[in-house]
Design a protein around this motif. Structure first.
Motif, PDB file in Angstrom:
ATOM      1  N   ASP A   8       0.831  -1.200   0.000  1.00  0.00           N
ATOM      2  CA  ASP A   8       0.000   0.000   0.000  1.00  0.00           C
ATOM      3  C   ASP A   8       0.868   1.253   0.000  1.00  0.00           C
ATOM      4  N   ALA A   9       1.909   1.225   0.828  1.00  0.00           N
ATOM      5  CA  ALA A   9       2.821   2.369   0.900  1.00  0.00           C
ATOM      6  C   ALA A   9       3.619   2.523  -0.386  1.00  0.00           C
ATOM      7  N   ARG A  10       4.083   1.401  -0.927  1.00  0.00           N
ATOM      8  CA  ARG A  10       4.849   1.477  -2.174  1.00  0.00           C
ATOM      9  C   ARG A  10       3.988   2.018  -3.312  1.00  0.00           C
ATOM     10  N   ALA A  11       2.742   1.557  -3.377  1.00  0.00           N
ATOM     11  CA  ALA A  11       1.839   2.040  -4.420  1.00  0.00           C
ATOM     12  C   ALA A  11       1.515   3.511  -4.212  1.00  0.00           C
ATOM     13  N   PHE A  12       1.433   3.941  -2.960  1.00  0.00           N
ATOM     14  CA  PHE A  12       1.144   5.344  -2.676  1.00  0.00           C
ATOM     15  C   PHE A  12       2.276   6.235  -3.180  1.00  0.00           C
ATOM     16  N   VAL A  13       3.503   5.780  -2.988  1.00  0.00           N
ATOM     17  CA  VAL A  13       4.656   6.556  -3.455  1.00  0.00           C
ATOM     18  C   VAL A  13       4.700   6.591  -4.979  1.00  0.00           C
ATOM     19  N   SER A  14       4.504   5.433  -5.607  1.00  0.00           N
ATOM     20  CA  SER A  14       4.668   5.345  -7.059  1.00  0.00           C
ATOM     21  C   SER A  14       3.472   5.881  -7.827  1.00  0.00           C
ATOM     22  N   ARG A  15       2.267   5.791  -7.253  1.00  0.00           N
ATOM     23  CA  ARG A  15       1.063   6.160  -7.992  1.00  0.00           C
ATOM     24  C   ARG A  15       0.419   7.460  -7.510  1.00  0.00           C
ATOM     25  N   ALA A  16       0.884   8.009  -6.413  1.00  0.00           N
ATOM     26  CA  ALA A  16       0.330   9.273  -5.923  1.00  0.00           C
ATOM     27  C   ALA A  16       1.419  10.329  -5.720  1.00  0.00           C
ATOM     28  N   ILE A  17       2.431   9.992  -4.917  1.00  0.00           N
ATOM     29  CA  ILE A  17       3.472  10.975  -4.608  1.00  0.00           C
ATOM     30  C   ILE A  17       4.290  11.332  -5.845  1.00  0.00           C
ATOM     31  N   ALA A  18       4.815  10.315  -6.545  1.00  0.00           N
ATOM     32  CA  ALA A  18       5.682  10.585  -7.702  1.00  0.00           C
ATOM     33  C   ALA A  18       4.962  11.367  -8.799  1.00  0.00           C
ATOM     34  N   PRO A  19       3.776  10.949  -9.253  1.00  0.00           N
ATOM     35  CA  PRO A  19       3.077  11.777 -10.251  1.00  0.00           C
ATOM     36  C   PRO A  19       2.619  13.108  -9.672  1.00  0.00           C
ATOM     37  N   GLY A  20       2.397  13.157  -8.349  1.00  0.00           N
ATOM     38  CA  GLY A  20       2.053  14.426  -7.722  1.00  0.00           C
ATOM     39  C   GLY A  20       3.177  15.444  -7.847  1.00  0.00           C
ATOM     40  N   VAL A  21       4.405  14.964  -7.766  1.00  0.00           N
ATOM     41  CA  VAL A  21       5.559  15.850  -7.990  1.00  0.00           C
ATOM     42  C   VAL A  21       5.516  16.402  -9.410  1.00  0.00           C
ATOM     43  N   GLY A  22       5.118  15.560 -10.354  1.00  0.00           N
ATOM     44  CA  GLY A  22       4.977  16.033 -11.730  1.00  0.00           C
ATOM     45  C   GLY A  22       3.922  17.116 -11.861  1.00  0.00           C
ATOM     46  N   VAL A  23       2.793  16.940 -11.171  1.00  0.00           N
ATOM     47  CA  VAL A  23       1.751  17.974 -11.174  1.00  0.00           C
ATOM     48  C   VAL A  23       2.297  19.275 -10.588  1.00  0.00           C
ATOM     49  N   TRP A  24       3.018  19.163  -9.490  1.00  0.00           N
ATOM     50  CA  TRP A  24       3.599  20.340  -8.847  1.00  0.00           C
ATOM     51  C   TRP A  24       4.573  21.061  -9.771  1.00  0.00           C
ATOM     52  N   LEU A  25       5.429  20.313 -10.452  1.00  0.00           N
ATOM     53  CA  LEU A  25       6.387  20.933 -11.368  1.00  0.00           C
ATOM     54  C   LEU A  25       5.667  21.634 -12.526  1.00  0.00           C
ATOM     55  N   ALA A  26       4.590  21.025 -13.021  1.00  0.00           N
ATOM     56  CA  ALA A  26       3.829  21.662 -14.100  1.00  0.00           C
ATOM     57  C   ALA A  26       3.194  22.961 -13.627  1.00  0.00           C
ATOM     58  N   ILE A  27       2.656  22.956 -12.410  1.00  0.00           N
ATOM     59  CA  ILE A  27       2.051  24.167 -11.863  1.00  0.00           C
ATOM     60  C   ILE A  27       3.108  25.248 -11.641  1.00  0.00           C
ATOM     61  N   LEU A  28       4.279  24.844 -11.175  1.00  0.00           N
ATOM     62  CA  LEU A  28       5.375  25.816 -11.020  1.00  0.00           C
ATOM     63  C   LEU A  28       5.775  26.395 -12.368  1.00  0.00           C
ATOM     64  N   GLY A  29       5.847  25.552 -13.384  1.00  0.00           N
ATOM     65  CA  GLY A  29       6.232  26.035 -14.704  1.00  0.00           C
ATOM     66  C   GLY A  29       5.242  27.044 -15.257  1.00  0.00           C
ATOM     67  N   ILE A  30       3.945  26.749 -15.127  1.00  0.00           N
ATOM     68  CA  ILE A  30       2.920  27.689 -15.593  1.00  0.00           C
ATOM     69  C   ILE A  30       2.994  28.978 -14.790  1.00  0.00           C
ATOM     70  N   GLY A  31       3.195  28.862 -13.487  1.00  0.00           N
ATOM     71  CA  GLY A  31       3.289  30.057 -12.643  1.00  0.00           C
ATOM     72  C   GLY A  31       4.482  30.921 -13.005  1.00  0.00           C
ATOM     73  N   ALA A  32       5.615  30.273 -13.333  1.00  0.00           N
ATOM     74  CA  ALA A  32       6.794  31.033 -13.727  1.00  0.00           C
ATOM     75  C   ALA A  32       6.540  31.801 -15.021  1.00  0.00           C
ATOM     76  N   LEU A  33       5.774  31.218 -15.926  1.00  0.00           N
ATOM     77  CA  LEU A  33       5.435  31.919 -17.163  1.00  0.00           C
ATOM     78  C   LEU A  33       4.500  33.096 -16.891  1.00  0.00           C
ATOM     79  N   LEU A  34       3.523  32.885 -16.007  1.00  0.00           N
ATOM     80  CA  LEU A  34       2.539  33.945 -15.718  1.00  0.00           C
ATOM     81  C   LEU A  34       3.155  35.122 -14.980  1.00  0.00           C
ATOM     82  N   THR A  35       4.181  34.865 -14.204  1.00  0.00           N
ATOM     83  CA  THR A  35       4.836  35.962 -13.470  1.00  0.00           C
ATOM     84  C   THR A  35       6.112  36.428 -14.158  1.00  0.00           C
ATOM     85  N   GLY A  36       6.439  35.806 -15.305  1.00  0.00           N
ATOM     86  CA  GLY A  36       7.626  36.187 -16.060  1.00  0.00           C
ATOM     87  C   GLY A  36       7.279  36.670 -17.448  1.00  0.00           C
TER      88      GLY A  36
END
Length: 241
Positions: A8-36
């Motif tokens: 359960d923990a391994r799946a949480f890391v691989s299927r929630a946390i890891a792709p969640g980091v991808g979502v966060w990076l995408a949001i940061l990238g869009i934010g950097a464009l909007l403020t830059g």
């Protein structure tokens, strides 16, 4: 009910946390464009805020205040705790019960870090709500309400009675839209702030629900009885064909 398994923990890391980091990076990238490079887009977006501000009246001020409260942290957490407790009581399935909590926790983590880094100013119109210490981008109210109510809409697919299933689904899909309009009307966010906030909520809801589906299938497979393989006895040397 099942018990916690290391998978359960391994799946949480691989299927929630890891792709969640991808979502966060995408949001940061869009934010950097909007403020830059696309900083000038904020001036165009504020035309929407000014139109809505010009059309304000006491009735809609009150209505949108109620809609905005749907996305407040205390309301989202309260609904999540209540739903989780009811699901655990009714199903005795802890994996199913914690899906809403996973969705809003992922959303909140991504939102808090992103808004602290981007630091986008709020629209230059009168703000009808107290401005929280976080910045305008992305919208936490929209993200939280989307994550919670979208995952509840997905979970509503298991409701047996069709009329209750459809009513619950429609209501859960409607609430984040009301929050989105309220936050724009009340001058708290730009259009892109609420759009990215909604994308954050959608992504986290899908990740939380996807984690449950994966672990549910795995847990079901573990409980299946081992297949019975018929044993063919070799014929003895003295047996006739």
């Amino acid at each position: 009910m099942g018990r916690f398994h290391r998978d359960d923990a391994r799946a949480f890391v691989s299927r929630a946390i890891a792709p969640g980091v991808g979502v966060w990076l995408a949001i940061l990238g869009i934010g950097a464009l909007l403020t830059g490079p696309f900083r000038g887009l904020a001036r165009d977006e504020e035309a929407v805020n000014r139109v809505l501000a010009d059309e304000r009246n006491p009735t809609w001020n009150t209505i949108t205040m109620l809609w905005s409260h749907i996305g407040n942290t205390e309301y989202v957490i309260g609904v999540c705790v209540l739903v989780t407790a009811v699901l655990l009581w009714r199903t005795r399935d802890w994996r199913w019960s914690v899906v809403p909590a996973i969705a809003i926790s992922l959303q909140a983590t991504i939102f808090v870090i992103a808004t602290a880094i981007i630091g986008r100013p709020r629209p230059t119109v009168e703000h009808l709500d107290p401005a929280p210490p976080t910045s305008s981008y992305p919208s936490g109210h929209v993200g939280a309400s989307t994550a919670l109510y979208l995952v509840l809409a997905l979970m509503a697919g298991r409701i047996a009675r069709p009329w209750l299933r459809w009513l619950t689904t429609v209501l859960c899909l409607l609430l984040p839209l009301l929050v989105t309009y309220a936050r724009l009307y009340r001058g708290m966010h730009h259009v892109t702030d609420v759009a990215v906030g909604m994308l954050n909520g959608i992504g986290c809801a899908l990740l939380a629900y996807g984690w449950w589906r994966h672990r549910s299938r795995a847990a079901s497979a573990e409980q299946l009885p081992a297949p019975v393989v018929p044993v063919v006895q070799p014929r003895g040397a003295g047996e006739q064909a």
